[in-house]
Design an enzyme around this catalytic site. Structure first.
Site, PDB file in Angstrom:
ATOM      1  CE  LYS A 139      -8.199 -27.293  -1.494  1.00 29.19           C
ATOM      2  NZ  LYS A 139      -8.100 -27.654  -2.978  1.00 29.19           N
ATOM      3  CG  ASN A 140     -11.813 -29.296  -2.869  1.00 28.25           C
ATOM      4  OD1 ASN A 140     -11.049 -28.370  -3.228  1.00 28.25           O
ATOM      5  ND2 ASN A 140     -11.363 -30.635  -3.045  1.00 28.25           N
TER       6      ASN A 140
ATOM      7  CB  CYS B 128      -2.049 -31.308  -6.654  1.00 28.79           C
ATOM      8  SG  CYS B 128      -1.969 -30.339  -5.075  1.00 28.79           S
TER       9      CYS B 128
ATOM     10  NE  ARG C 136      -6.319 -32.826 -10.912  1.00 33.92           N
ATOM     11  CZ  ARG C 136      -6.367 -32.315  -9.732  1.00 33.92           C
ATOM     12  NH1 ARG C 136      -5.218 -31.887  -9.180  1.00 33.92           N
ATOM     13  NH2 ARG C 136      -7.292 -32.209  -8.835  1.00 33.92           N
TER      14      ARG C 136
ATOM     15  CG  ASP D  15      -8.435 -34.794  -2.124  1.00 29.97           C
ATOM     16  OD1 ASP D  15      -7.620 -35.250  -2.900  1.00 29.97           O
ATOM     17  OD2 ASP D  15      -8.869 -33.758  -2.074  1.00 29.97           O
TER      18      ASP D  15
ATOM     19  NE  ARG E 153      -3.033 -25.636  -4.312  1.00 28.87           N
ATOM     20  CZ  ARG E 153      -3.558 -26.496  -4.875  1.00 28.87           C
ATOM     21  NH1 ARG E 153      -2.406 -27.266  -5.540  1.00 28.87           N
ATOM     22  NH2 ARG E 153      -4.543 -27.173  -5.132  1.00 28.87           N
TER      23      ARG E 153
HETATM   24  C1  UD1 Z   1     -11.588 -32.809  -7.127  1.00 29.82           C
HETATM   25  C2  UD1 Z   1     -10.863 -32.034  -5.959  1.00 29.82           C
HETATM   26  C3  UD1 Z   1      -9.508 -33.091  -5.736  1.00 29.82           C
HETATM   27  C4  UD1 Z   1     -10.041 -34.188  -5.614  1.00 29.82           C
HETATM   28  C5  UD1 Z   1     -10.948 -34.660  -6.510  1.00 29.82           C
HETATM   29  C6  UD1 Z   1     -11.499 -36.235  -6.408  1.00 29.82           C
HETATM   30  C7  UD1 Z   1     -11.268 -29.742  -6.273  1.00 29.82           C
HETATM   31  C8  UD1 Z   1     -10.545 -28.250  -6.665  1.00 29.82           C
HETATM   32  N1  UD1 Z   1     -10.474 -30.694  -6.187  1.00 29.82           N
HETATM   33  O1  UD1 Z   1     -10.714 -32.539  -8.434  1.00 29.82           O
HETATM   34  O2  UD1 Z   1      -9.237 -32.221  -4.496  1.00 29.82           O
HETATM   35  O3  UD1 Z   1      -8.804 -35.043  -5.349  1.00 29.82           O
HETATM   36  O4  UD1 Z   1     -11.969 -33.970  -6.910  1.00 29.82           O
HETATM   37  O5  UD1 Z   1     -12.312 -36.057  -5.176  1.00 29.82           O
HETATM   38  O6  UD1 Z   1     -12.360 -29.882  -5.947  1.00 29.82           O
HETATM   39  N2  UD1 Z   1     -11.436 -36.810 -15.118  1.00 29.82           N
HETATM   40  C9  UD1 Z   1     -11.487 -36.892 -16.587  1.00 29.82           C
HETATM   41  N3  UD1 Z   1     -12.180 -36.088 -17.281  1.00 29.82           N
HETATM   42  C10 UD1 Z   1     -12.692 -34.908 -16.631  1.00 29.82           C
HETATM   43  C11 UD1 Z   1     -12.526 -34.684 -15.599  1.00 29.82           C
HETATM   44  C12 UD1 Z   1     -11.984 -35.645 -14.542  1.00 29.82           C
HETATM   45  O7  UD1 Z   1     -11.062 -38.066 -17.029  1.00 29.82           O
HETATM   46  O8  UD1 Z   1     -13.360 -33.995 -17.735  1.00 29.82           O
HETATM   47  C13 UD1 Z   1     -11.127 -38.018 -14.676  1.00 29.82           C
HETATM   48  C14 UD1 Z   1      -9.858 -37.393 -13.692  1.00 29.82           C
HETATM   49  O9  UD1 Z   1      -8.704 -37.458 -14.333  1.00 29.82           O
HETATM   50  C15 UD1 Z   1      -9.774 -38.281 -12.335  1.00 29.82           C
HETATM   51  C16 UD1 Z   1     -11.225 -38.493 -12.081  1.00 29.82           C
HETATM   52  O10 UD1 Z   1     -11.869 -38.262 -13.425  1.00 29.82           O
HETATM   53  O11 UD1 Z   1      -9.229 -39.832 -12.902  1.00 29.82           O
HETATM   54  C17 UD1 Z   1     -12.038 -37.656 -11.077  1.00 29.82           C
HETATM   55  O12 UD1 Z   1     -11.600 -36.368 -11.344  1.00 29.82           O
HETATM   56  P1  UD1 Z   1     -12.365 -35.055 -10.490  1.00 29.82           P
HETATM   57  O13 UD1 Z   1     -13.404 -35.777  -9.562  1.00 29.82           O
HETATM   58  O14 UD1 Z   1     -13.031 -34.373 -11.534  1.00 29.82           O
HETATM   59  O15 UD1 Z   1     -11.370 -34.345  -9.704  1.00 29.82           O
HETATM   60  P2  UD1 Z   1     -10.984 -32.676  -9.738  1.00 29.82           P
HETATM   61  O16 UD1 Z   1     -12.534 -32.127  -9.811  1.00 29.82           O
HETATM   62  O17 UD1 Z   1      -9.870 -32.318 -10.579  1.00 29.82           O
END
Ligand code: UD1
Length: 431
Positions: free
Chosen positions: A22-23, A117, A122, A306, A398
């Protein structure tokens, strides 16, 4: 509202085909709009998140044809707007990938702030920092939308403050057509980051280093059409592997890349399961009570966040005291209250769950708080004595295609129902 009703107690046994990631699909779908040529993508999972993404793409003029259930033909030659609006888009997290790809193609993008979620705050500061470095000086949040505009995109040296999958993929999407070289340091190394990079390279991009923590991109002026097959879903596979563990079953997940599952296989072995790997399958056999362990979620190749709810559900049934530490998202233990209603003995202290294993869970009426926790609660219900009903299964849908169908094929007693009378009917049927 749809629910699952589950009678626990059956060991799940058999083989299950794992779908596309999915991702990865979400990043690849967004990436497909970077060219005016037609792109064919195979192994797209038919889940709610990918369908919302397709809807968003269609809303700006992208033509998406279903060749079959999992193959899409995409043409983005007639995009008429760089604004992606509407409440439905808030349902997914990855809508922000359309910022990267629209900015990369048109130097302009406005997309309603993503939802997804509720597992923590985030933030998107790293995405915005990267877009600014690439030339979108005004990148920011305005009136509930992420906006980014540039005269032109220029390659840049970007250091991510933390490992983020989302920002790594988004910045690759924005940078592939920028002028000059981009370097992303402290990049995420997840398999789906590599898959998006491989896909973009098949379209003519020049990305090196995906899968390491330094990604180097040499901008190209045009991308072209391609045919691409998405990798198997690491988390769907891991969820079924844990289904074997919690039900004392014997499940072979097929059409997987065992390397992507190493941290999951290692933990399953540690807690007493047998693992057999072949080229594209992994078999998990659980024949005795699970053993306790400690685990901390980490970016790839660490144990995935996850998979945190699924391992917690398993350790809730293991002998002794286990500790699970969540290091990626701060609010990812909300499902523990639901699990305690089923008899689990777990204490959460900020980002750590201290788990005293119990002999069994008992069926209860519970609610899925988010996608992965929802799936984990299904596993708990499959292991539990008696009947469980799980509400809000839209979260589970989802990210899992035909979850109930696949689990039933392994011997699960469960059904998707719409009302109380259907629950009663199921209870009468299975006794
Ligand atoms: C993606 C996945 C999600 C998975 C996660 C970690 C998708 C759609 N979702 O989420 O299923 O749980 O990776 O493997 O692919 N952060 C910041 N600033 C930013 C971006 C991230 O502080 O600009 C922090 C987040 O709060 C979190 C960490 O970095 O603590 C990792 O986030 P990230 O890997 O970006 O997760 P997602 O891409 O939202």
């Amino acid at each position: 509202m749809e629910q699952y009703v589950i009678k626990g107690g059956n060991a799940l046994v058999g083989e299950v085909e794992i779908g596309g990631a999915k991702n990865a699909a979400l990043g690849i779908l967004a990436g497909a709009i970077l060219t005016d040529d037609t792109v064919v993508i195979e192994n797209v999972p038919d889940v709610r998140d990918t369908n919302v993404m397709i809807q968003a793409m269609e809303s700006i003029g992208v033509i998406v044809q279903h060749v079959d259930k999992h193959t899409l033909k995409i043409n983005a030659g007639n995009i008429h707007s760089q604004i992606v609006d509407g409440d439905y888009i808030k349902r997914i997290r990855a809508s922000y990938y359309l910022i990267g790809s629209l900015l990369g193609k048109f130097n302009k993008a406005e997309v309603t702030l993503p939802g997804g979620c509720n597992i923590g705050t985030r933030p998107i500061d790293q995405h915005l920092k990267g877009f600014k470095a690439l030339g979108a000086r005004d990148a920011g949040v305005v009136g509930g939308r992420i906006e980014a505009h540039a005269d032109k995109l220029q390659g840049a040296h970007i250091y991510l403050d933390m490992v983020t999958v989302g920002a790594t993929i988004n910045l690759m999407l924005a940078a592939v057509r920028a002028e000059g070289r981009t370097i992303i340091e402290n990049a995420a190394k997840e398999p789906h980051v590599v898959d998006v990079a491989n896909f973009l390279n098949c379209m003519g991009a020049n990305i090196k280093g995906a899968g390491t923590d330094v990604i180097r991109i040499k901008g190209v002026s045009e991308l072209h059409g391609t045919e691409y097959t998405i990798i198997p879903d690491q988390i769907e596979a891991g969820t079924f592997m844990f289904a074997a563990a919690v039900t004392k079953g014997d499940i072979t997940v097929k059409n997987v890349i065992p390397k992507h599952l190493e941290s999951i296989s290692a933990k399953l072995q540690e807690i007493g399961c047998e693992i057999e790997e072949s080229d594209d399958a992994v078999r998990v056999v659980a024949s005795r009570r699970l053993e306790h362990t400690h685990v901390k979620t980490l970016p790839y190749p660490g144990f995935p966040t996850d998979m945190q709810p699924q391992i917690t559900v398993a350790l809730g049934l293991a002998e002794g005291t286990s500790i699970v530490t969540e290091s990626i998202f701060e609010n990812r233990f909300k499902y523990v209250d639901e699990l305690m209603r089923m008899g689990a003995n777990i204490k959460v202290e900020s980002s750590t769950a201290i788990i005293e294993g119990v002999n069994r869970y008992t069926g209860a009426s519970i609610t899925a708080p988010d996608l992965r926790a929802g799936a984990a609660l299904v596993l708990a219900a499959l292991a539990a004595d008696g009947f469980t009903t799980i509400d809000d299964i839209r979260y589970i849908e989802r990210g899992y295609e035909e979850f109930d169908v696949k689990l039933r094929s392994l011997g699960a007693m469960m059904e998707k129902v719409e009302d109380d009378s259907a629950i009663q009917k199921f209870k009468l049927k299975v006794g």
